[in-house]
Design an enzyme around this catalytic site. Structure first.
Site, PDB file in Angstrom:
ATOM      1  N   ILE A 269       0.901  -1.158   0.000  1.00  0.00           N
ATOM      2  CA  ILE A 269       0.000   0.000   0.000  1.00  0.00           C
ATOM      3  C   ILE A 269       0.938   1.206   0.000  1.00  0.00           C
ATOM      4  O   ILE A 269       1.914   1.231   0.753  1.00  0.00           O
ATOM      5  CB  ILE A 269      -0.947  -0.014   1.235  1.00  0.00           C
ATOM      6  CG1 ILE A 269      -1.822   1.239   1.297  1.00  0.00           C
ATOM      7  CG2 ILE A 269      -0.212  -0.170   2.535  1.00  0.00           C
ATOM      8  CD1 ILE A 269      -2.908   1.172   2.401  1.00  0.00           C
ATOM      9  N   SER A 270       0.666   2.181  -0.881  1.00  0.00           N
ATOM     10  CA  SER A 270       1.596   3.304  -1.052  1.00  0.00           C
ATOM     11  C   SER A 270       1.674   4.187   0.181  1.00  0.00           C
ATOM     12  O   SER A 270       0.768   4.207   1.022  1.00  0.00           O
ATOM     13  CB  SER A 270       1.175   4.155  -2.243  1.00  0.00           C
ATOM     14  OG  SER A 270       0.981   3.346  -3.383  1.00  0.00           O
ATOM     15  N   GLN A 271       2.771   4.943   0.233  1.00  0.00           N
ATOM     16  CA  GLN A 271       2.969   5.935   1.300  1.00  0.00           C
ATOM     17  C   GLN A 271       1.877   7.012   1.188  1.00  0.00           C
ATOM     18  O   GLN A 271       1.597   7.482   0.079  1.00  0.00           O
ATOM     19  CB  GLN A 271       4.352   6.550   1.070  1.00  0.00           C
ATOM     20  CG  GLN A 271       4.712   7.689   1.964  1.00  0.00           C
ATOM     21  CD  GLN A 271       5.952   8.424   1.466  1.00  0.00           C
ATOM     22  OE1 GLN A 271       6.566   8.019   0.476  1.00  0.00           O
ATOM     23  NE2 GLN A 271       6.295   9.482   2.144  1.00  0.00           N
TER      24      GLN A 271
END
Ligand code: SAH
Length: 224
Positions: free
Chosen positions: A58-60
Site C-alpha cells: 500500500i503506497s505511502q
C-alpha cells in the site's frame, strides 16, 4: 493515542505540501487501517508504504495525496486505477470522483480490496481482474488515469484510454526508481510534468515489465 487522532496528525503533516483541500478531506474520511494487515494497523498513520501480501505494498500516504492532487478531480469524473492493491487509493478516489474503475493482477488482493471497500459502503468502485492489455479499455475514455505501479515508459495503450484534456499520473523509470509523471492529453499530443522521484513495485503487462521482473521483485517483501 487513538488511530483517529493519528490520522488527523498525519493529514496536518501532509498539509505542508498538499494544497488541494478536497484531497486532504478525503484522506481524513478514509480509515487507512481498514486496508492494511491486522498486524500492522498500529503503523497505518506512519507516512510509509506497508506490505499487503504477494510482494505488493500500500503506497505511502504522501504519494497517495500527491498523485490524487495531480488528477485534479472535481467530482464528476470517471477514473481508472491500475493496481488496486489494498484498495486504499481506490477509496480516496471514490470520495472525489463519480465513478472509479480499478484493475488488479492478483485476484486475492482484488477480492480483499472489494471486501474492504464494501464494508465501508463504497458503491462507486468497480474492481476487475487485469487482462493482458493494460488498463480497462471496455469503459474508456477516462477523465483521469492513475497507475500505482512503476512502468518502463508511458504506455501508449493508456493514452488511448484517456479523454481529451484527461490526466494520467504514472511512475516511469527503472525497476528500482522512477519519476512521477503527470501526462495531459491534448489535441495534438501530450504535455508531461515531472512531479519528482518515487519508488513503486513493477507494472506488469503488455508494454510494461515482464513476469520475470515481477518474480525478481516479489519475494523481497513478506506475504501475510
Ligand atoms: N494502489 C494500491 C497500491 C498498489 S501496489 C493501494 O492503494 O494499496 C501495485 C499493484 O499493482 C500491485 O497490487 C500489483 O499486483 C498491481 N499491478 C501490477 N501490474 C498491474 C497491471 N498491469 N494491471 C493491474 N494491476 C497491476
Amino acid at each position: 493515542m487513538t488511530l483517529a487522532w493519528e490520522r488527523q496528525r498525519l493529514i496536518q503533516q501532509l498539509r505542508r505540501e498538499i494544497r488541494d483541500e478536497r484531497v486532504l478531506v478525503a484522506m481524513l474520511r478514509v480509515p487507512r487501517e481498514a486496508f492494511v494487515p491486522e498486524h500492522s494497523r498500529h503503523l497505518a498513520y506512519e507516512d510509509i508504504p506497508l506490505p499487503v501480501g504477494h510482494g505488493q505494498t500500500i503506497s505511502q500516504p504522501f504519494i497517495v495525496a500527491l498523485m490524487t492532487e495531480a488528477l485534479e478531480l472535481s467530482g464528476q469524473e470517471k477514473v481508472l486505477e491500475l493496481g488496486t492493491g489494498s484498495g486504499y487509493q481506490a477509496a480516496i478516489l471514490a470520495e472525489l470522483a463519480r465513478e472509479v474503475v480499478s484493475v488488479e493482477r492478483y485476484l486475492p488482493l482484488a477480492a480483499r480490496a472489494r471486501e474492504a471497500l464494501a464494508r465501508l459502503g463504497y458503491r462507486n468502485v468497480h474492481i476487475h481482474e487485469a487482462e493482458k492489455a493494460l488498463g480497462w479499455p471496455q469503459d474508456a475514455p477516462y477523465d483521469a488515469i492513475i497507475v500505482t505501479a512503476g512502468a518502463p515508459r508511458i504506455p501508449q495503450a493508456l493514452l488511448g484510454q484517456l479523454a481529451l484534456g484527461g490526466r494520467l499520473v504514472i511512475p516511469v523509470g527503472s525497476l528500482w526508481e522512477q519519476e512521477l509523471l503527470k501526462v495531459i492529453r491534448e489535441e495534438h499530443g501530450i504535455k508531461v510534468h515531472n512531479l519528482g522521484p518515487c519508488r513503486f513495485v513493477p507494472l506488469v503487462g503488455e508494454g510494461a515489465w515482464g513476469e520475470a521482473e515481477d518474480r525478481y521483485w516479489g519475494p523481497s517483501a513478506p506475504d501475510f
